[in-house]
Enzyme design. Structure first.
Site, PDB file in Angstrom:
ATOM      1  N   GLU A   1      49.173  -1.372  18.627  1.00 35.00           N
ATOM      2  CA  GLU A   1      49.642  -1.972  17.388  1.00 35.00           C
ATOM      3  C   GLU A   1      50.394  -0.894  16.630  1.00 35.00           C
ATOM      4  O   GLU A   1      49.834   0.147  16.286  1.00 35.00           O
ATOM      5  CB  GLU A   1      48.446  -2.479  16.584  1.00 35.00           C
ATOM      6  CG  GLU A   1      48.861  -3.429  15.501  1.00 35.00           C
ATOM      7  CD  GLU A   1      47.657  -4.142  14.899  1.00 35.00           C
ATOM      8  OE1 GLU A   1      47.132  -5.060  15.541  1.00 35.00           O
ATOM      9  OE2 GLU A   1      47.253  -3.754  13.814  1.00 35.00           O
TER      10      GLU A   1
ATOM     11  N   ASP B   1      46.583  -2.787   2.672  1.00 31.79           N
ATOM     12  CA  ASP B   1      46.021  -1.607   3.322  1.00 31.79           C
ATOM     13  C   ASP B   1      45.320  -0.700   2.328  1.00 31.79           C
ATOM     14  O   ASP B   1      45.674  -0.645   1.153  1.00 31.79           O
ATOM     15  CB  ASP B   1      47.137  -0.827   4.027  1.00 31.79           C
ATOM     16  CG  ASP B   1      47.544  -1.506   5.315  1.00 31.79           C
ATOM     17  OD1 ASP B   1      46.677  -1.645   6.197  1.00 31.79           O
ATOM     18  OD2 ASP B   1      48.704  -1.918   5.432  1.00 31.79           O
TER      19      ASP B   1
END
Lengths: 276, 399
Positions: free
Chosen positions: A49, A60
């Site tokens: 990823e 995030d």
């Protein structure tokens, strides 16, 4: 069958769990990304990823935001990320690469243009964090036309009706967010993950990856017993952040190798696939 | 014009707006939307909101004719909608009262907010104290330094101020951090967004709470002047005071609507915050809207002398009003805003906020081109007490 589907179907046959490490393209500097990708594969990664850096990564935590900031100091844009994937593909045509990022860089390139360019570069799946299903149905079709898998998130708060909606659009695998919070948080409740995954399994036939908050071998192993794939991001970024340049590749490889070993300790079957 | 009924059910204003958030936030937004729809039509809720606006905020705010300044400029008459006279000194409180009442009814015990200049943070801390809720305010560490008085004000009101060290350490980063808090603590926490941006239903909901400005203005104009103004002028950062004034006038095509953005050191420099004048559409903070961004789609740091306008996005409804031509958007530099600031102090005895000074500066440019019988209604969105240090610094004065 594309690379993601064949990876999972081979693993299902061997009763193995996939390891999906996350790194941000361009972190700590652009020249290291393709080297890191190859080393991740060597150390036991099954799917990579690759994060597309963005100035405002809202979902995030601080660790991945810092990795984005390091990459952006080198002005790494979406085109550069695709060039890195193309470079990786020169010597690796087997390992699936999934891009993970935010909407605005995609909007800036144009959704359709991006789908085509990603296919040319050798991308297999794309997860845009802030494109929930209701804002991107047309684009999902553009991705599918390019044989790129649209990956979607599911969360502990996703109701069953939405899981079914996502099931209709998603391909490749779905990414279950294992906690309420942002990437890198440390309050993973495995009992809750177990309950929710059983509910998701009942509605979704494609493989399930689990990520957010998986910080060590023990958590990786427990999650792997419930899921088809385990995504580890912030913990790997921390290793990158805390390593000297000369030790970086070795340190990241060692970490991934130990996670791989934890996953390989499992050989029982996963939860059965009930009807929805 | 046909009946204006935007946003649609998914929160879109034409191609703008929407719900561009991670899956982790969807359930919280769905809950908020359902609750807001319910209470929007609830007579008890509306009665309490109106009661609070009257007795706690001090509404209605008057419309004041700036006669001496208008005469000096020698053109149209400048009328000021005095949002600066509200409790806490700006229009921000209209929205925080509305959202806090909603939070209370939703059973939330903790509210969070983002703030740039500190005005929305103060307004949030104020209502949290008023309704007995815990309050956490996220503020970029750069802004914490620039706005020390407002930080202290929030602390006096019992709020916890958390400096944000990520990104450019300003408003947009504070918003990112507040979103992260909300995702993590969604069960007991209500996120009070301070402007008409963010994911659906925020742009609609904040607009609805701020629309009291325009509704009052329509009544007051009719009473005092027997007619509506020729043009409305308001500053636009995220755009909540502007949409609050504009919204009740959207169907009234005889009234021009002019939004004034921050041109900072000039729109040809990289130091400005003129999103609609210079930006391109993109996706940030949960909605599609005009943004100040580079070729790679990265958000660029903005600049304005007024922290409240220093934002790289803008409310999605403004993007739509621009594209369909119903509203016009212009930009005013730091220097022009400062000179309007001083003019209002000297001619009218009113110290305006630097944000509002942008709207005043455009009115000062525009008025002389119009006849003396024309009426310009300017939203004086806040008072300037908070800007003393900034303005003094421009004159080389240090307290």
């Amino acid at each position: 069958m594309n690379r993601i589907a064949s990876t999972f179907s081979a693993f299902k046959a061997q009763n193995k769990k996939a390891l999906i490490p996350f790194i941000t393209a361009g972190d700590p500097e652009p020249v290291m990304t393709v080297m890191l990708m190859h080393d991740l594969v060597q150390a036991g990664a099954d799917i990579i990823e690759l994060g597309v850096p963005f100035s405002d990564p809202m979902a995030d935590g601080p660790t991945i935001q810092r990795s984005s900031e390091r990459a952006l100091q080198h002005h790494v844009g979406l085109k550069d990320v695709l060039a890195m994937v193309a470079e990786f593909r020169k010597t690796n045509t087997a390992t699936p690469v999934v891009l993970m990022g935010y909407a605005n860089p995609v909007e800036a390139m144009g959704r359709g243009n991006f789908a085509v360019a990603a296919k040319e570069a050798g991308v297999d799946g794309i997860l845009i964090v802030d494109y929930p299903p209701e804002e991107c149905e047309e684009w999902v079709q553009q991705l599918k036309d390019q044989e790129i898998d649209p990956i979607f998130l599911l969360s502990p708060t996703t109701p069953k009706a939405r899981v079914e909606k996502v099931a209709k659009l998603a391909k490749g695998f779905v990414y279950y967010v294992s906690l309420k919070g942002v990437t890198g948080a440390s309050h993973l409740d495995l009992g809750e993950v177990r309950d929710k995954l059983a509910e998701v399994r009942a509605c979704i036939s494609i493989p399930i990856g689990v990520g957010f908050g998986i910080r060590d071998r023990a958590a990786a192993k427990t999650v792997a017993e419930l899921a088809d794939a385990v995504v580890v991001g912030s913990r790997i970024i921390e290793e990158i952040e805390n390593s000297t340049r000369s030790a970086l590749l070795d340190n990241v490889s060692n970490l991934v190798r130990s996670l791989r070993a934890a996953l390989d300790e499992i050989n029982n079957t996963s939860i059965s696939n009930d009807e929805c | 014009m046909k009946i204006y009924d935007l946003p649609d059910k998914q929160g879109h204003f034409g191609p703008y707006g929407g719900t561009f958030v991670a899956e982790t936030l969807i359930a919280a937004l769905d809950e908020l939307l359902a609750q807001y729809r319910h209470f929007r039509d609830d007579a008890d809720f509306q009665a309490e909101f109106n009661h609070e606006l009257k007795h706690y905020v001090g509404r209605p705010s008057p419309i004041y004719h700036a006669k001496r300044w208008s005469a000096h400029l020698g053109g149209a008459q400048i009328l000021l909608k005095r949002e600066d006279l509200n409790h806490t000194g700006a229009h921000k409180i209209n929205n925080t009262v509305g959202q806090a009442l909603l939070a209370k009814r939703m059973g939330k015990t903790r509210v969070i907010a983002e703030t740039g200049a500190g005005q929305h943070g103060v307004a949030s801390a104020t209502v949290a104290a008023r309704y007995g809720m815990e309050c956490v305010v996220y503020m970029g560490s750069e802004d914490v330094k620039r706005q020390a008085t407002n930080v202290y004000r929030m602390k006096l009101l019992g709020a916890t101020v958390i400096p944000v060290e990520s990104g450019s350490r300003t408003l947009k980063d504070a918003l990112n951090e507040a979103m992260r808090d909300w995702v993590t603590n969604v069960e007991n926490t209500y996120y009070i967004i301070g402007t008409v941006a963010g994911p659906h239903p925020y742009p609609m909901m904040v607009r609805d709470f701020q629309a009291v400005i325009g509704r009052e203005a329509r009544v007051q104009m009719e009473e005092e002047y027997g007619r509506q103004p020729d043009a409305l002028i308001a500053c636009v950062g995220g755009g909540s005071n502007a949409i609050g004034l504009f919204y009740p006038y959207i169907a009234d095509n005889n009234v021009r609507m002019i939004g004034v953005e921050a041109a900072g050191k000039g729109i040809n420099t990289h130091q400005h915050a003129a999103t609609l004048v210079t930006g391109r559409p993109g996706v940030l903070h949960g909605n599609r809207t005009y943004l100040i961004q580079d070729d790679n789609g990265q958000i660029i740091e903005t600049h304005s002398i007024s922290a409240g306008l220093d934002y790289p996005g803008v409310g999605p409804e403004h993007s739509w009003l621009k594209d369909c031509g119903r509203a016009e958007y212009v930009a005013i530099t730091d220097d022009e805003a400062l000179s309007a600031f001083h003019a209002l102090c000297r001619f009218e005895g009113i110290i305006p906020a630097l944000e509002s000074s942008h709207a005043l500066a455009y009115a000062a440019k525009f008025a002389p081109s119009l006849g003396k019988d024309k009426l310009l209604l300017v939203n004086l969105s806040g008072r300037g007490d908070k800007d003393m240090v900034t303005v003094a610094q421009q004159s080389g004065i240090v307290f």
